[in-house]
Design a protein around this motif. Structure first.
Motif, PDB file in Angstrom:
ATOM      1  N   THR A  40      -6.972  -6.829  11.546  1.00  0.00           N
ATOM      2  CA  THR A  40      -5.703  -6.591  10.853  1.00  0.00           C
ATOM      3  C   THR A  40      -4.533  -6.738  11.813  1.00  0.00           C
ATOM      4  N   GLY A  41      -4.645  -6.093  12.980  1.00  0.00           N
ATOM      5  CA  GLY A  41      -3.565  -6.166  13.953  1.00  0.00           C
ATOM      6  C   GLY A  41      -3.366  -7.556  14.516  1.00  0.00           C
ATOM      7  N   LEU A  42      -4.456  -8.235  14.857  1.00  0.00           N
ATOM      8  CA  LEU A  42      -4.348  -9.572  15.439  1.00  0.00           C
ATOM      9  C   LEU A  42      -3.833 -10.580  14.417  1.00  0.00           C
ATOM     10  N   ALA A 229      10.605  -0.329  19.057  1.00  0.00           N
ATOM     11  CA  ALA A 229      10.434  -1.459  18.146  1.00  0.00           C
ATOM     12  C   ALA A 229      11.351  -1.319  16.938  1.00  0.00           C
ATOM     13  N   LYS A 230      11.553  -2.442  16.261  1.00  0.00           N
ATOM     14  CA  LYS A 230      12.255  -2.413  14.972  1.00  0.00           C
ATOM     15  C   LYS A 230      11.289  -2.035  13.849  1.00  0.00           C
ATOM     16  N   PHE A 231      10.032  -2.496  13.981  1.00  0.00           N
ATOM     17  CA  PHE A 231       9.003  -2.222  12.984  1.00  0.00           C
ATOM     18  C   PHE A 231       7.705  -1.832  13.696  1.00  0.00           C
ATOM     19  N   ILE A 232       6.889  -1.059  13.003  1.00  0.00           N
ATOM     20  CA  ILE A 232       5.548  -0.710  13.476  1.00  0.00           C
ATOM     21  C   ILE A 232       4.548  -1.119  12.398  1.00  0.00           C
ATOM     22  N   ILE A 233       3.437  -1.709  12.826  1.00  0.00           N
ATOM     23  CA  ILE A 233       2.301  -1.948  11.929  1.00  0.00           C
ATOM     24  C   ILE A 233       1.133  -1.104  12.413  1.00  0.00           C
ATOM     25  N   VAL A 234       0.643  -0.234  11.557  1.00  0.00           N
ATOM     26  CA  VAL A 234      -0.470   0.642  11.890  1.00  0.00           C
ATOM     27  C   VAL A 234      -1.752  -0.025  11.394  1.00  0.00           C
ATOM     28  N   ALA A 235      -2.610  -0.420  12.334  1.00  0.00           N
ATOM     29  CA  ALA A 235      -3.811  -1.197  12.004  1.00  0.00           C
ATOM     30  C   ALA A 235      -5.036  -0.624  12.707  1.00  0.00           C
ATOM     31  N   GLY A 236      -5.107   0.705  12.797  1.00  0.00           N
ATOM     32  CA  GLY A 236      -6.229   1.338  13.489  1.00  0.00           C
ATOM     33  C   GLY A 236      -7.456   1.547  12.634  1.00  0.00           C
ATOM     34  N   ASN A 237      -7.269   1.554  11.315  1.00  0.00           N
ATOM     35  CA  ASN A 237      -8.376   1.692  10.376  1.00  0.00           C
ATOM     36  C   ASN A 237      -9.249   2.901  10.723  1.00  0.00           C
ATOM     37  N   ALA A 238     -10.574   2.729  10.822  1.00  0.00           N
ATOM     38  CA  ALA A 238     -11.470   3.869  11.028  1.00  0.00           C
ATOM     39  C   ALA A 238     -11.319   4.494  12.411  1.00  0.00           C
ATOM     40  N   TYR A 239     -10.586   3.841  13.304  1.00  0.00           N
ATOM     41  CA  TYR A 239     -10.427   4.336  14.674  1.00  0.00           C
ATOM     42  C   TYR A 239      -9.013   4.855  14.927  1.00  0.00           C
ATOM     43  N   LEU A 240      -8.269   5.137  13.851  1.00  0.00           N
ATOM     44  CA  LEU A 240      -6.887   5.599  13.998  1.00  0.00           C
ATOM     45  C   LEU A 240      -6.806   7.055  14.414  1.00  0.00           C
ATOM     46  N   GLY A 241      -7.825   7.862  14.038  1.00  0.00           N
ATOM     47  CA  GLY A 241      -7.777   9.287  14.360  1.00  0.00           C
ATOM     48  C   GLY A 241      -6.696   9.978  13.551  1.00  0.00           C
ATOM     49  N   GLY A 242      -6.048  10.966  14.149  1.00  0.00           N
ATOM     50  CA  GLY A 242      -5.034  11.738  13.434  1.00  0.00           C
ATOM     51  C   GLY A 242      -3.614  11.303  13.729  1.00  0.00           C
ATOM     52  N   LEU A 243      -3.430  10.073  14.216  1.00  0.00           N
ATOM     53  CA  LEU A 243      -2.088   9.615  14.598  1.00  0.00           C
ATOM     54  C   LEU A 243      -1.110   9.685  13.430  1.00  0.00           C
ATOM     55  N   VAL A 244      -1.567   9.303  12.248  1.00  0.00           N
ATOM     56  CA  VAL A 244      -0.711   9.314  11.055  1.00  0.00           C
ATOM     57  C   VAL A 244      -1.428  10.162   9.998  1.00  0.00           C
ATOM     58  N   PRO A 245      -1.114  11.443   9.897  1.00  0.00           N
ATOM     59  CA  PRO A 245      -1.871  12.340   9.014  1.00  0.00           C
ATOM     60  C   PRO A 245      -1.910  11.879   7.557  1.00  0.00           C
ATOM     61  N   GLU A 246      -0.825  11.268   7.079  1.00  0.00           N
ATOM     62  CA  GLU A 246      -0.798  10.817   5.676  1.00  0.00           C
ATOM     63  C   GLU A 246      -1.903   9.799   5.387  1.00  0.00           C
ATOM     64  N   TYR A 360       1.454  -0.330   7.004  1.00  0.00           N
ATOM     65  CA  TYR A 360       0.052  -0.101   7.317  1.00  0.00           C
ATOM     66  C   TYR A 360      -0.847  -0.825   6.313  1.00  0.00           C
ATOM     67  N   SER A 361      -2.072  -1.071   6.766  1.00  0.00           N
ATOM     68  CA  SER A 361      -3.149  -1.522   5.899  1.00  0.00           C
ATOM     69  C   SER A 361      -4.425  -0.915   6.448  1.00  0.00           C
ATOM     70  N   GLN A 362      -5.245  -0.361   5.544  1.00  0.00           N
ATOM     71  CA  GLN A 362      -6.483   0.285   5.976  1.00  0.00           C
ATOM     72  C   GLN A 362      -7.433   0.415   4.793  1.00  0.00           C
ATOM     73  N   GLY A 363      -8.678   0.828   5.081  1.00  0.00           N
ATOM     74  CA  GLY A 363      -9.613   1.180   4.027  1.00  0.00           C
ATOM     75  C   GLY A 363     -10.267  -0.003   3.353  1.00  0.00           C
ATOM     76  N   CYS A 364     -10.802  -0.935   4.145  1.00  0.00           N
ATOM     77  CA  CYS A 364     -11.462  -2.117   3.566  1.00  0.00           C
ATOM     78  C   CYS A 364     -12.774  -1.754   2.890  1.00  0.00           C
ATOM     79  N   TYR A 371     -10.671  -9.683   4.148  1.00  0.00           N
ATOM     80  CA  TYR A 371      -9.471  -8.976   3.691  1.00  0.00           C
ATOM     81  C   TYR A 371      -8.485  -8.736   4.834  1.00  0.00           C
ATOM     82  N   THR A 372      -8.962  -8.351   6.014  1.00  0.00           N
ATOM     83  CA  THR A 372      -8.061  -8.037   7.123  1.00  0.00           C
ATOM     84  C   THR A 372      -7.219  -9.243   7.524  1.00  0.00           C
ATOM     85  N   HIS A 373      -7.800 -10.438   7.415  1.00  0.00           N
ATOM     86  CA  HIS A 373      -7.020 -11.633   7.754  1.00  0.00           C
ATOM     87  C   HIS A 373      -5.938 -11.891   6.715  1.00  0.00           C
ATOM     88  N   LEU A 374      -6.256 -11.649   5.450  1.00  0.00           N
ATOM     89  CA  LEU A 374      -5.236 -11.714   4.407  1.00  0.00           C
ATOM     90  C   LEU A 374      -4.182 -10.633   4.622  1.00  0.00           C
TER      91      LEU A 374
END
Length: 427
Positions: A40-42, A229-246, A360-364, A371-374
């Motif tokens: 997703t990130g790449l 940054a001007k924008f952030i993309i959160v692409a940690g998926n199952a390895y994101l941990g508690g960085l973004v509680p929502e 963000y995008s997560q939960g494939c 899907y991640t490439h899309l």
């Protein structure tokens, strides 16, 4: 400073050589900070760089450390819940847009491999194998459904025909998707990372995001540096941990297990899968397998809810392999590993924006390679101000797991047991 290596997988052992990448140890300024150097990130970074953005990627471990470098390596179209389920959930208009995107991820992978000369053992052809008449009926419906959205590279197979492509007597038929296929997943990620750097993107490894300062000018903090940054993309998926509680509240990491045999003889490998297609069965908790470039069999399956690492992976997966291929009873297993994917209750990906500038995008839900490439393309479009396709995903409904985080594991395991029982009984 901690240095997190790759797990001891076949993919890590056979990875293409890569240059060392430093940890972030300063403050940098960028247009977009991408958190996570998986697919997703790449993919997001590549599409953004091709559009002229300045991009910085932060990776907590190494490129492709998570699911992107540990999965079964199968290019499978659509989503973990198919287009008909989406249509019943959100109606025909939104489903039409999502349906036409369902086959785009595989095309993006092939375009990336060709454009950037990525060496990842790309092979065409994927088989869905039916064990029961009910599953065969589902494949017949799926073919009609996919063809309604313009996907025509499909062939239904009877029992005789499927035995021509896989030497397993469990199956009564199947469906061949020639736009499916398989790759060495870690080498695909490494090749995409090299493409990011060739366009001027920066990738920092061993640089976990530990805090995000939200606001008009967000800042991502790592242990030894920060990215403005001007924008952030959160692409940690199952390895994101508690960085973004929502994002943690409506998802659950799950583990899947994979084994790899020793190299097989040319004759044995060809007898198992004569056309070198990849295969997955149609069970709820499915098995999947394929040959590698050096003629090993990769076989995966099983789900561990909550992403615990089993004590003996080979003991879980080898019996599944031998049920499909008893002729491999004397073959040695060289590698066994587990990897996490992120499950949502709806089994559909979660896409959205927090505030004005955190995407963000997560939960494939186990269906992530295509899907991640899309998703990377859709996120990049949204940052460019073209949000129609992003909104189609963002408007999908999502729900918390029953019982909250405390009970999501036992409830999910109970549901999986129920569906697995139905598979075994042929319901």
């Amino acid at each position: 400073m901690a240095n997190t290596p790759y797990p001891q997988s076949y993919y890590a052992a056979s990875a293409n050589p890569v240059p060392p990448r430093p940890a972030l140890q300063e403050e940098v300024q960028t247009d977009v900070c991408v958190i996570g150097a998986g697919y997703t990130g790449l993919s997001s970074a590549l599409f953004l760089l091709e559009s002229g953005f300045k991009v910085t990627v932060l990776e907590a471990a190494k490129v492709g450390f998570g699911a992107s470098g540990r999965n079964g390596g199968q290019i499978v179209n659509s989503y973990s819940r198919d287009i008909d389920v989406i249509e019943r959930t959100v109606g025909p208009k939104q489903a039409q847009l999502l349906g036409h995107m369902a086959f785009e991820g595989g095309r993006i992978i092939r375009e990336r491999v060709a454009k950037y000369n990525i060496q990842c053992d790309l092979k065409d052809g994927g088989v869905f194998a039916a064990l029961t008449p009910k599953q065969m009926g589902h494949l017949e419906s799926q073919k009609r459904l996919w063809e309604r959205f313009g996907h025509t590279q499909l062939e239904l197979m009877d029992q005789k025909r499927i035995r021509e492509v896989v030497d397993c007597d469990q199956y009564i038929g199947g469906m061949l998707d020639m736009s499916g296929g398989h790759i060495h997943p870690l080498n695909l990620a490494l090749g995409e990372a090299a493409a990011v750097e060739s366009l001027g993107g920066k990738i920092y490894e061993q640089s976990p995001a530990i805090r995000i300062e939200r606001g008009a000018n967000p800042v991502v903090h790592t242990p030894q540096g920060k990215v403005r940054a001007k924008f952030i993309i959160v692409a940690g998926n199952a390895y994101l941990g508690g960085l973004v509680p929502e994002l943690a509240a409506k998802s659950m990491p799950c583990g899947t297990q994979v084994i790899t045999t020793e190299p097989l003889s040319e004759d044995l490998a060809r007898s198992l899968l004569p056309q070198d297609y990849c295969v997955e069965d149609c069970n709820y908790l499915l098995d999947y397998y394929r040959l590698t470039g050096d003629k090993r069999l990769i076989f995966g399956g099983g789900v561990v809810y909550g992403a615990r690492d089993p004590a003996n992976i080979e003991a879980i997966i080898r019996p599944k392999m031998l049920k499909a291929f008893p002729q491999l009873k004397d073959v040695k297993i060289d590698y066994a590993w587990t990897g996490n994917f992120l499950l949502t209750l709806s089994r559909l990906p979660q896409v959205g924006r927090l505030g004005d500038n955190i995407y963000y995008s997560q939960g494939c839900s186990g269906h992530g390679v295509t899907y991640t490439h899309l998703a990377g393309k859709v996120l990049a479009e949204a940052l460019r101000g073209q949000a129609e396709r992003f909104d189609a995903f963002a408007e999908l409904p999502h729900y918390p797991f029953p019982g909250g985080q405390l009970l999501r594991v036992p409830f999910s395991a109970l549901g999986a047991w129920y569906y697995s029982l139905r598979d075994r009984l042929g319901f």
